[in-house]
Design a protein around this motif. Structure first.
Motif, PDB file in Angstrom:
ATOM      1  N   THR A  49       0.830  -1.204   0.000  1.00 55.74           N
ATOM      2  CA  THR A  49       0.000   0.000   0.000  1.00 55.74           C
ATOM      3  C   THR A  49       0.867   1.257   0.000  1.00 55.74           C
ATOM      4  N   ASP A  50       1.908   1.255   0.814  1.00 50.21           N
ATOM      5  CA  ASP A  50       2.817   2.392   0.894  1.00 50.21           C
ATOM      6  C   ASP A  50       3.523   2.620  -0.446  1.00 50.21           C
ATOM      7  N   CYS A  51       4.030   1.549  -1.050  1.00 54.05           N
ATOM      8  CA  CYS A  51       4.719   1.669  -2.344  1.00 54.05           C
ATOM      9  C   CYS A  51       3.763   2.137  -3.441  1.00 54.05           C
ATOM     10  N   LEU A  52       2.534   1.638  -3.435  1.00 53.66           N
ATOM     11  CA  LEU A  52       1.549   2.067  -4.431  1.00 53.66           C
ATOM     12  C   LEU A  52       1.275   3.561  -4.326  1.00 53.66           C
ATOM     13  N   ALA A  53       1.294   4.090  -3.113  1.00 57.01           N
ATOM     14  CA  ALA A  53       1.050   5.520  -2.915  1.00 57.01           C
ATOM     15  C   ALA A  53       2.255   6.373  -3.315  1.00 57.01           C
ATOM     16  N   LEU A  54       3.459   5.835  -3.221  1.00 55.71           N
ATOM     17  CA  LEU A  54       4.675   6.621  -3.437  1.00 55.71           C
ATOM     18  C   LEU A  54       5.217   6.585  -4.864  1.00 55.71           C
ATOM     19  N   PHE A  55       5.122   5.447  -5.525  1.00 57.79           N
ATOM     20  CA  PHE A  55       5.783   5.271  -6.819  1.00 57.79           C
ATOM     21  C   PHE A  55       4.860   5.662  -7.965  1.00 57.79           C
ATOM     22  N   GLU A  56       5.459   6.131  -9.060  1.00 54.64           N
ATOM     23  CA  GLU A  56       4.705   6.387 -10.289  1.00 54.64           C
ATOM     24  C   GLU A  56       4.381   5.020 -10.887  1.00 54.64           C
ATOM     25  N   PRO A  57       3.117   4.610 -10.889  1.00 57.25           N
ATOM     26  CA  PRO A  57       2.792   3.226 -11.259  1.00 57.25           C
ATOM     27  C   PRO A  57       3.177   2.843 -12.683  1.00 57.25           C
ATOM     28  N   GLN A  58       3.219   3.819 -13.592  1.00 55.50           N
ATOM     29  CA  GLN A  58       3.609   3.499 -14.966  1.00 55.50           C
ATOM     30  C   GLN A  58       5.121   3.257 -15.086  1.00 55.50           C
ATOM     31  N   ASP A  59       5.871   3.629 -14.045  1.00 57.67           N
ATOM     32  CA  ASP A  59       7.328   3.498 -14.077  1.00 57.67           C
ATOM     33  C   ASP A  59       7.847   2.381 -13.176  1.00 57.67           C
ATOM     34  N   VAL A  60       6.975   1.413 -12.855  1.00 52.60           N
ATOM     35  CA  VAL A  60       7.369   0.285 -12.014  1.00 52.60           C
ATOM     36  C   VAL A  60       7.134  -1.008 -12.793  1.00 52.60           C
ATOM     37  N   VAL A  61       8.138  -1.854 -12.807  1.00 50.60           N
ATOM     38  CA  VAL A  61       8.007  -3.209 -13.348  1.00 50.60           C
ATOM     39  C   VAL A  61       8.038  -4.137 -12.136  1.00 50.60           C
ATOM     40  N   LEU A  62       6.890  -4.705 -11.819  1.00 52.53           N
ATOM     41  CA  LEU A  62       6.771  -5.564 -10.640  1.00 52.53           C
ATOM     42  C   LEU A  62       7.096  -6.999 -11.040  1.00 52.53           C
ATOM     43  N   VAL A  63       8.134  -7.537 -10.416  1.00 52.88           N
ATOM     44  CA  VAL A  63       8.642  -8.872 -10.747  1.00 52.88           C
ATOM     45  C   VAL A  63       8.403  -9.810  -9.568  1.00 52.88           C
ATOM     46  N   GLY A  64       7.690 -10.888  -9.811  1.00 58.88           N
ATOM     47  CA  GLY A  64       7.483 -11.917  -8.797  1.00 58.88           C
ATOM     48  C   GLY A  64       8.628 -12.912  -8.847  1.00 58.88           C
ATOM     49  N   VAL A  65       9.381 -13.002  -7.771  1.00 56.26           N
ATOM     50  CA  VAL A  65      10.492 -13.955  -7.681  1.00 56.26           C
ATOM     51  C   VAL A  65      10.007 -15.108  -6.803  1.00 56.26           C
ATOM     52  N   HIS A  66       9.705 -16.216  -7.441  1.00 59.49           N
ATOM     53  CA  HIS A  66       9.126 -17.380  -6.771  1.00 59.49           C
ATOM     54  C   HIS A  66      10.187 -18.453  -6.542  1.00 59.49           C
ATOM     55  N   CYS A  67       9.943 -19.249  -5.510  1.00 61.92           N
ATOM     56  CA  CYS A  67      10.788 -20.392  -5.210  1.00 61.92           C
ATOM     57  C   CYS A  67       9.998 -21.289  -4.260  1.00 61.92           C
ATOM     58  N   PRO A  68       9.940 -22.590  -4.520  1.00 60.48           N
ATOM     59  CA  PRO A  68       9.177 -23.484  -3.636  1.00 60.48           C
ATOM     60  C   PRO A  68       9.813 -23.593  -2.246  1.00 60.48           C
ATOM     61  N   LEU A  69       8.957 -23.845  -1.264  1.00 61.66           N
ATOM     62  CA  LEU A  69       9.391 -23.871   0.130  1.00 61.66           C
ATOM     63  C   LEU A  69      10.561 -24.826   0.404  1.00 61.66           C
ATOM     64  N   PRO A  70      10.555 -26.063  -0.089  1.00 60.37           N
ATOM     65  CA  PRO A  70      11.706 -26.938   0.217  1.00 60.37           C
ATOM     66  C   PRO A  70      13.046 -26.332  -0.233  1.00 60.37           C
ATOM     67  N   GLU A  71      13.051 -25.682  -1.383  1.00 62.08           N
ATOM     68  CA  GLU A  71      14.278 -25.050  -1.871  1.00 62.08           C
ATOM     69  C   GLU A  71      14.640 -23.835  -1.030  1.00 62.08           C
ATOM     70  N   LEU A  72      13.641 -23.052  -0.625  1.00 60.73           N
ATOM     71  CA  LEU A  72      13.900 -21.902   0.257  1.00 60.73           C
ATOM     72  C   LEU A  72      14.522 -22.365   1.569  1.00 60.73           C
ATOM     73  N   GLU A  73      13.983 -23.435   2.128  1.00 63.04           N
ATOM     74  CA  GLU A  73      14.513 -23.959   3.382  1.00 63.04           C
ATOM     75  C   GLU A  73      15.948 -24.464   3.210  1.00 63.04           C
ATOM     76  N   ARG A  74      16.230 -25.108   2.091  1.00 65.33           N
ATOM     77  CA  ARG A  74      17.598 -25.569   1.815  1.00 65.33           C
ATOM     78  C   ARG A  74      18.545 -24.384   1.735  1.00 65.33           C
ATOM     79  N   ARG A  75      18.136 -23.327   1.037  1.00 65.62           N
ATOM     80  CA  ARG A  75      18.980 -22.132   0.906  1.00 65.62           C
ATOM     81  C   ARG A  75      19.205 -21.461   2.250  1.00 65.62           C
ATOM     82  N   GLU A  76      18.174 -21.407   3.078  1.00 68.32           N
ATOM     83  CA  GLU A  76      18.334 -20.814   4.407  1.00 68.32           C
ATOM     84  C   GLU A  76      19.374 -21.576   5.233  1.00 68.32           C
TER      85      GLU A  76
END
Length: 189
Positions: A100-127
């Motif tokens: 909500t804060d970022c939506l209020a602050l940033f120019e929405p046409q100038d943001v490329v929102l990237v979803g960086v996904h990773c499954p939980l077992p791999e996240l746990e291994r990396r941690e």
């Protein structure tokens, strides 16, 4: 020396990498900076936490200190972009107010929102391998971090390496469709 009056005004582009801790955002950002034609600043939220003095914060003040850090981080990124700088933002939208804060602050046409996904077992291994994050941090963030469900670009770092993800993002930049994810998210609110 260039005079400020000769610098044409513009808005910078924000490549907003959103994913849990240990999902690969910083590795993607490093690859992006090496391949993008224009200058970009990598501004990870972790760098802002690292700037804080090392003194102990009393437990009853910790939530306030962290909240103010994130608010300041959002404003620093927005300020860099407003001054015409391109930014690769490395963040964790694990609380609704952050989006909500970022939506209020940033120019929405100038943001490329990237979803960086990773499954939980791999996240746990990396941690476990990193040992610089509390165990279970990514698991606690996973449900909320992608809850908004709208992205311009998505990648899965368990299936693609950081360079492949960065190439996908770079290629997306050449013909960004509108409305952007930020424009759609702002309109929905």
């Amino acid at each position: 020396m260039e005079h400020l009056s000769s610098v044409p005004p513009r808005s910078g582009l924000v490549i907003f990498l959103n994913g849990t801790s240990s999902s690969g955002k910083s590795s993607i950002a490093t690859e992006l900076l090496a391949m993008l034609d224009e200058p970009y600043f990598h501004m990870p939220v972790d760098a802002f936490h690292a700037m804080r003095s090392r003194g102990d914060v009393p437990p009853d003040r910790l939530a306030t200190v962290l909240h103010r850090t994130w608010q300041g981080y959002h404003r620093a990124v927005a300020g860099m972009a407003a001054a015409g700088n391109n930014v690769v933002m490395d963040h964790v939208l694990s609380a609704e107010w952050r989006l909500t804060d970022c939506l209020a602050l940033f120019e929405p046409q100038d943001v490329v929102l990237v979803g960086v996904h990773c499954p939980l077992p791999e996240l746990e291994r990396r941690e476990r391998e990193r040992a610089d994050r509390p165990p279970g941090l990514a698991a606690r963030q996973l449900e909320q971090v992608h809850a908004h469900g709208v992205y311009d670009v998505e990648c899965d770092t368990s299936r693609s390496d950081p360079r492949e993800c960065a190439l996908r993002i770079r290629d997306f930049l050449t013909a960004r469709p509108t409305p952007t994810a930020f424009q759609r998210l702002r309109a929905a609110r």
